[in-house]
Write a protein that holds these residues in place. Structure first.
Motif, short mmCIF file in Angstrom:
data_model
loop_
_atom_site.label_atom_id
_atom_site.label_comp_id
_atom_site.label_asym_id
_atom_site.label_seq_id
_atom_site.Cartn_x
_atom_site.Cartn_y
_atom_site.Cartn_z
N ASP A 133 -15.17 3.84 -6.44
CA ASP A 133 -14.97 3.58 -7.86
C ASP A 133 -15.59 2.26 -8.31
O ASP A 133 -16.00 2.12 -9.45
N LYS A 134 -15.64 1.31 -7.41
CA LYS A 134 -16.21 -0.01 -7.73
C LYS A 134 -17.67 -0.12 -7.30
O LYS A 134 -18.25 -1.19 -7.33
N ASN A 135 -18.26 0.99 -6.85
CA ASN A 135 -19.65 1.04 -6.41
C ASN A 135 -19.93 0.10 -5.23
O ASN A 135 -21.04 -0.40 -5.08
N SER A 136 -18.95 -0.10 -4.38
CA SER A 136 -19.10 -1.02 -3.25
C SER A 136 -20.24 -0.64 -2.32
O SER A 136 -20.83 -1.50 -1.67
N GLU A 137 -20.56 0.65 -2.25
CA GLU A 137 -21.63 1.10 -1.35
C GLU A 137 -23.01 0.57 -1.76
O GLU A 137 -23.96 0.63 -0.99
N LYS A 138 -23.13 0.04 -2.97
CA LYS A 138 -24.42 -0.50 -3.42
C LYS A 138 -24.86 -1.69 -2.58
O LYS A 138 -26.03 -2.06 -2.59
N ILE B 135 -10.63 -4.66 2.65
CA ILE B 135 -10.40 -3.34 3.24
C ILE B 135 -10.80 -2.26 2.24
O ILE B 135 -11.04 -2.53 1.08
N THR B 136 -10.88 -1.05 2.72
CA THR B 136 -11.29 0.08 1.89
C THR B 136 -10.08 0.86 1.38
O THR B 136 -9.01 0.81 1.99
N ASN B 137 -10.28 1.53 0.28
CA ASN B 137 -9.23 2.45 -0.20
C ASN B 137 -9.45 3.84 0.40
O ASN B 137 -8.81 4.79 0.01
N GLY B 138 -10.38 3.95 1.33
CA GLY B 138 -10.67 5.22 1.99
C GLY B 138 -11.97 5.85 1.52
O GLY B 138 -12.47 6.78 2.13
N SER B 139 -12.54 5.33 0.44
CA SER B 139 -13.77 5.92 -0.10
C SER B 139 -15.02 5.12 0.25
O SER B 139 -16.12 5.53 -0.10
N PHE B 140 -14.87 4.01 0.92
CA PHE B 140 -16.01 3.17 1.33
C PHE B 140 -16.14 3.27 2.84
O PHE B 140 -15.15 3.20 3.57
N GLU B 141 -17.37 3.43 3.32
CA GLU B 141 -17.61 3.54 4.76
C GLU B 141 -18.28 2.28 5.28
O GLU B 141 -19.26 1.81 4.70
N TYR B 142 -17.75 1.76 6.37
CA TYR B 142 -18.32 0.59 7.03
C TYR B 142 -19.54 0.98 7.87
O TYR B 142 -19.74 2.14 8.20
#
Length: 124
Positions: free
Chosen positions: A12-17, A39-46
């Motif tokens: 939702d916050k576009n962290s993957e950018k 930490i992630t809310n589950g939608s961001f992959e490390y």
């Protein structure tokens, strides 16, 4: 130079950018360190790119953030905000945004309503 985002990492916050940015700065890797702190809310992959460092790995629903995280935040030279004009987050108070102001950390951000509102109404 340490550049990164902190707080909850999410789609939702576009962290993957940060991974898109990592491919652009790859040639400057020795001078620019990209990182996520939070930490992630589950939608961001490390670990999607080797030149992005992740601190405070874990899932929002099951992990606590260590107090040591502030050390990593204070080491940032620039903070990244990837939030765009998403009505879901437009004027929701942001702890990260408030922390940046309090700690006098410069922000690089996509254009969004929250930052525009602050710059028009709150900044001197």
């Amino acid at each position: 130079m340490n550049i990164g985002s902190f707080g909850i990492q999410s789609k939702d916050k576009n962290s993957e950018k940060i991974y898109d940015l990592s491919s652009i700065v790859n040639d400057l890797e020795s001078k620019i360190k990209l990182q996520t702190i939070g930490i992630t809310n589950g939608s961001f992959e490390y670990d999607q790119r080797s030149n992005v460092i992740h601190y405070c790995r874990g899932d929002f629903n099951s992990e606590l953030i260590s107090k040591d995280v502030l050390t990593y935040v204070l080491n940032l030279d620039l903070v990244l905000f990837f939030n765009s004009n998403d009505e879901k987050y437009d004027l929701i108070p942001s702890g990260v945004f408030s922390d940046c102001i309090a700690l006098e950390l410069p922000i690089i951000a996509l254009r969004n309503a929250k930052l525009e509102f602050f710059l028009k109404n709150m900044a001197p």
